[in-house]
Design a protein around this motif. Structure first.
Motif, PDB file in Angstrom:
ATOM      1  N   ASP A 108       0.827  -1.207   0.000  1.00 44.70           N
ATOM      2  CA  ASP A 108       0.000   0.000   0.000  1.00 44.70           C
ATOM      3  C   ASP A 108       0.862   1.257   0.000  1.00 44.70           C
ATOM      4  O   ASP A 108       0.569   2.232  -0.714  1.00 44.70           O
ATOM      5  N   ARG A 109       1.929   1.258   0.802  1.00 41.61           N
ATOM      6  CA  ARG A 109       2.829   2.418   0.828  1.00 41.61           C
ATOM      7  C   ARG A 109       3.502   2.631  -0.520  1.00 41.61           C
ATOM      8  O   ARG A 109       3.623   3.752  -1.005  1.00 41.61           O
ATOM      9  N   THR A 144       3.639   9.863  -9.844  1.00 41.72           N
ATOM     10  CA  THR A 144       2.994  10.000 -11.150  1.00 41.72           C
ATOM     11  C   THR A 144       2.353  11.377 -11.275  1.00 41.72           C
ATOM     12  O   THR A 144       2.466  12.039 -12.320  1.00 41.72           O
ATOM     13  N   ALA A 145       1.706  11.845 -10.224  1.00 39.41           N
ATOM     14  CA  ALA A 145       1.087  13.171 -10.243  1.00 39.41           C
ATOM     15  C   ALA A 145       2.152  14.257 -10.400  1.00 39.41           C
ATOM     16  O   ALA A 145       1.958  15.219 -11.163  1.00 39.41           O
ATOM     17  N   ARG A 146       3.283  14.102  -9.715  1.00 39.30           N
ATOM     18  CA  ARG A 146       4.361  15.091  -9.836  1.00 39.30           C
ATOM     19  C   ARG A 146       4.936  15.122 -11.241  1.00 39.30           C
ATOM     20  O   ARG A 146       5.188  16.190 -11.800  1.00 39.30           O
ATOM     21  N   LEU A 186       3.828   5.687  -5.588  1.00 43.16           N
ATOM     22  CA  LEU A 186       3.775   5.659  -7.046  1.00 43.16           C
ATOM     23  C   LEU A 186       2.736   6.643  -7.573  1.00 43.16           C
ATOM     24  O   LEU A 186       2.988   7.370  -8.536  1.00 43.16           O
ATOM     25  N   VAL A 187       1.578   6.699  -6.929  1.00 44.35           N
ATOM     26  CA  VAL A 187       0.533   7.648  -7.334  1.00 44.35           C
ATOM     27  C   VAL A 187       1.044   9.077  -7.168  1.00 44.35           C
ATOM     28  O   VAL A 187       0.868   9.927  -8.050  1.00 44.35           O
TER      29      VAL A 187
END
Length: 105
Positions: A69-70, A79-81, A75-76
């Motif tokens: 989960d961490r 990806t946003a950055r 990763l999310v």
């Protein structure tokens, strides 16, 4: 007569060599089969030990799930950055042209 004696010793030596060759071959074959048998026995023993290993406990699975989960959250976030860095900033319109329009009227 000497010819027969030489012949007999030649035959004896050839028989002795053939006997030694056969004995050597038999020893090699028997030795090889013993090695194969020992290897097979070790492999079977290792397989039994591997099957006897206890499965993961519930605590270990929960710990792994938390780690996963961490990693997914990181990763999310990354990806946003990357997406925000890849998009160019919106260009602002020059305010001088808007000011010029007001003075002309």
């Amino acid at each position: 007569m000497e010819d027969q004696g030489e012949r007999a010793s030649g035959i004896k030596s050839r028989v002795a060599r053939a006997t030694e060759d056969v004995a050597r071959k038999v020893q090699t074959e028997v030795g090889a089969s013993q090695v194969v048998s020992a290897t097979r026995e070790r492999a079977q023993g290792a397989a039994q030990v591997a099957l006897g290993v206890l499965p993961a406990t519930r605590e270990e699975i929960a710990r792994l799930q938390e780690s996963l989960d961490r990693v997914e959250a990181a990763l999310v976030h990354l990806t946003a950055r990357v997406d925000s860095m890849a998009k160019p900033a919106p260009k602002r319109r020059a305010t001088a042209s808007a000011g010029d329009a007001q003075t002309k009227s």
